[in-house]
Design an enzyme around this catalytic site. Structure first.
Site, mmCIF file in Angstrom:
data_model
loop_
_atom_site.group_PDB
_atom_site.id
_atom_site.type_symbol
_atom_site.label_atom_id
_atom_site.label_comp_id
_atom_site.label_asym_id
_atom_site.label_seq_id
_atom_site.Cartn_x
_atom_site.Cartn_y
_atom_site.Cartn_z
ATOM 1 N N GLY A 345 0.831 -1.200 0.000
ATOM 2 C CA GLY A 345 0.000 0.000 0.000
ATOM 3 C C GLY A 345 0.858 1.239 0.000
ATOM 4 N N GLY A 347 1.038 5.255 1.671
ATOM 5 C CA GLY A 347 0.525 6.229 2.621
ATOM 6 C C GLY A 347 1.028 7.614 2.304
ATOM 7 N N GLY A 348 0.788 8.555 3.230
ATOM 8 C CA GLY A 348 1.173 9.934 2.998
ATOM 9 C C GLY A 348 2.672 10.134 2.917
ATOM 10 C CG PHE A 349 4.790 10.394 5.989
ATOM 11 C CD1 PHE A 349 4.602 11.683 5.529
ATOM 12 C CD2 PHE A 349 4.400 10.081 7.268
ATOM 13 C CE1 PHE A 349 4.061 12.656 6.352
ATOM 14 C CE2 PHE A 349 3.853 11.045 8.096
ATOM 15 C CZ PHE A 349 3.684 12.332 7.632
ATOM 16 N N GLY A 350 5.035 7.557 2.133
ATOM 17 C CA GLY A 350 5.780 6.627 1.304
ATOM 18 C C GLY A 350 5.021 5.346 1.072
ATOM 19 C CB VAL A 352 3.911 -0.234 3.278
ATOM 20 C CG1 VAL A 352 4.262 -1.414 4.185
ATOM 21 C CG2 VAL A 352 3.791 1.042 4.105
ATOM 22 C CE LYS A 366 6.712 4.791 7.798
ATOM 23 N NZ LYS A 366 5.828 5.600 8.678
ATOM 24 C CG ASP A 463 -2.016 10.711 10.789
ATOM 25 O OD1 ASP A 463 -3.192 11.067 10.574
ATOM 26 O OD2 ASP A 463 -1.245 10.334 9.895
#
Length: 654
Positions: A345, A347-350, A352, A366, A463
């Protein structure tokens, strides 16, 4: 008309340079890039009333064309008011102008067409860089040639060698038409030039609106070429304008206006070189400094990470642990070079990835995005935090990896990925029976309780959302992603920040609007997640179905005495006692109350989950119950948020 008034070079190293050049060029070339139209055409059609629906629809159409044409590659055709007084519009920019010139031209055209053709039901206006047409009769994809000569033609002087020039022009126009017919691009335009002995270079441009077919485009241009040669084959310039196609040529010379242009361009060139050289020096110095800072940060981070492998995280920890620094190449091999097949998947930071270490141990990696604003400090923050935290309901960090710009976090692998993958999927959601959902709620609550009260550090997650709640083989909930977490001192209860981070829909109102966060901010997020688990739907899905956000909808049902209407039917059918579900809803509403002081602590929540709902206090109206979220930030603030799984950054200048 100049076919190439000016092009701003792409990739200029300095925004300052771009702005200075723009101002300079606009000033100098104001006389050559006139805002006056080349031609406007208002056929003898009926008029519409100024205060009518037709007028309102036209204003909306022109506004839409003005805002969208440059964003859609220089061409846009839209319609407004299909059910009442429909109006159709089209705007086309010349293919050799940038989006800024295109947008300014269409904006001018959309404003001026109402002045040149007041209240007309059909009108077209042409400028040097664009054309715009509207009609109350649908004209899309229809080519009816009606070429027109703008007054610009009459100002062009004759050439010295008309016979030779006419032959060269004929060949140039045919080449333009052939080029468009064989062009595989979507621009339906062509620009060519040809040398004219003793005269200079003749430049030609052909373009069609993109709603017509290639065949109709060629037919339109051939009709235009015939008319253009008939009127202007002995002149130094000629132009034929039609609603479906345009055809233009112009001779470039070194006399008259051309000589003036050379003087101007020479002056500009000197200015450009000076500005460019200065900005390059500035840019390189800044870049060198930035690279030096980044290198220092990376080295400091690497040193910190290595230190963590050689000694315990803290001598004060009761259960000291070591954090391995795993070789980057090992991770690369384990994830099959970060292949898409291993991707779990984003996410906002990178992104996985799933991986398998040489010893057979599965892991989740991640890989922080290089574009992510989570830089060295956030990365180090997450590593140091998770290394200190050990709890059944927190994801376990196995190690990390740092090499160059690459920053990796290696976690224990969660076979069932994350809560959002299950709870928001209509098929997978059926695997979550009542007992499983209650256990997940209890696990999230106990993980938060550990962060807030039971660990040596008081930690605010900031978060918390379903995608940050991971699920193992037994569907045990584990809180993850501590990049935005904050450590509180033992006696500290609240903090304030101008850098608001989190996810709208899960952020408490005091945090979203004022930057104030505390343990009660996480309690609010927990309450939203609890209600989503019970309903099986995202908090924003209720806007489409009921015109309200989740909190407003459940509050209305609670107030009406029908809270079970909110519950996922599959949860009700698998629950032995509906009282358990009602207790969860009750607790969820207590957690999302508008005032932070009214919300329970996580230790209270744990007790409530095992308490008869009749003993619980009555909840007050939740935040955002009216279904309207207002987020305010001053000019010096930074708001970084995500809507469900999509991260949005709204950065304002410091």
């Amino acid at each position: 008309m100049s076919l190439h008034c000016w092009r701003v070079a792409n990739g200029a190293p300095s925004v300052v340079l771009f702005l200075l050049l723009s101002c300079l060029l606009i000033t100098i070339f104001n006389g050559f890039c006139s805002a006056d139209p080349l031609l406007f055409y208002c056929p003898n059609s009926a008029n519409f009333a100024s205060n009518s629906t037709a007028a309102s629809n036209l204003n909306l159409l022109l506004s839409s064309l003005s805002s969208q044409t440059s964003l859609k590659g220089g061409f846009c055709n839209i319609s407004v008011g299909i059910d009442t007084s429909p109006v159709y519009g089209l705007a086309l920019c010349r293919s050799d102008v940038n989006s800024t010139v295109c947008g300014n031209c269409v904006e001018t055209a959309s404003r001026d067409i109402l002045s040149f053709c007041p209240n007309k039901e059909d009108a077209t206006i042409w400028y040097e860089h664009c054309q715009l047409r509207y009609s109350y009769t649908r004209f899309f994809s229809l080519m009816v040639y009606a070429g027109k000569y703008p007054p610009w033609n009459d100002k062009q002087p004759n050439v010295a060698n008309p016979d030779e020039f006419s032959q060269i022009l004929d060949g140039l126009l045919n080449q333009l038409i052939t080029q468009i017919g064989s062009n595989s691009s979507d621009s339906m335009s062509a620009i060519r030039d040809a040398s004219v002995p003793g005269t200079g270079t003749v430049q030609g441009m052909a373009q069609c609106t993109r709603d017509i077919s290639i065949g109709d485009c060629e037919n339109c241009l051939r009709d235009a070429a015939g008319d253009l040669e008939g009127c202007c084959s002995t002149r130094q310039g000629g132009m034929l304008l039609d609603t479906s196609c345009d055809l233009t040529f112009e001779v470039s010379t070194v006399k008259g206006r051309g000589k003036s242009l050379i003087i101007i361009i020479t002056s500009i060139s000197v200015t450009v070189l000076v500005l460019f050289a200065g900005s390059c020096v500035y840019y390189l110095c800044k870049r060198k400094g930035r690279q030096g800072d980044e290198e220092k940060s990376q080295n400091a981070l690497l040193t910190s990470m290595k230190e963590m492998t050689s000694k315990h995280v803290s001598d004060q920890d009761k259960n000291p642990s070591e954090l391995p620094l795993i070789d980057f190449d090992t991770i690369k091999i384990a994830t099959n070079n970060f292949s898409d097949t291993n991707k779990l998947g984003r996410g906002g930071f990178g992104t996985v990835y799933q991986g398998t270490l040489p010893d057979g141990k599965e892991m989740a990696v991640k890989r922080l995005s290089r574009r992510s604003w989570q830089g060295v400090e956030e990365f180090k923050n997450e590593v140091l935090l998770i290394a200190k935290l050990q709890h059944r309901n927190l994801v376990k960090l196995l190690g990390c990896s740092v090499e160059g710009e690459e920053k990796l976090l290696i976690y224990e692998f969660m076979h069932n990925i994350s809560l959002d993958v299950f709870i928001f999927d209509p098929i997978r959601r059926l695997q979550l029976d009542c007992r499983t959902r209650l256990n997940i709620i209890d696990g999230i609550a106990r993980g938060l309780l550990y962060l807030h009260e039971d660990s040596r550090l008081k930690i605010i997650h900031r978060d918390l959302k379903p995608s940050n709640v991971l699920l193992d083989k037994e569907m045990t909930a584990k809180i993850s992603d501590f990049g935005m977490a904050r450590i509180f001192c033992e006696d500290q209860n609240t903090a304030n920040t101008r850098r608001v981070v989190g996810t709208y829909g899960y952020m408490s109102p005091e945090y979203a609007m004022e930057g104030i966060f505390s343990v009660k901010s996480d309690v609010f997020s927990f309450g939203v997640i609890l209600l989503e688990i019970v309903s099986g739907k995202k908090n924003n899905s209720y806007l489409k179905e009921h015109g309200q956000i989740l909190l407003a909808y459940i509050w209305r049902l609670w107030d009406e005495g029908e809270p079970l209407d909110f519950v996922d039917p599959s949860m009700i059918s698998s629950c032995l006692r509906t009282e358990e579900i009602l207790r969860c809803i009750h607790i969820g509403l207590l957690c999302v109350q508008r005032e932070a002081a009214d919300r329970p602590t996580m230790s209270n929540v744990i007790v409530m989950l095992e308490t008869d709902s009749r003993d619980l206090p009555q909840p007050k109206e939740p935040a955002f119950a009216l279904g309207r979220v207002v987020v305010q930030n001053d000019q010096s603030s930074t708001v970084i948020c995500s809507v469900n799984a999509v991260t949005i950054s709204n950065l304002t200048a410091r």
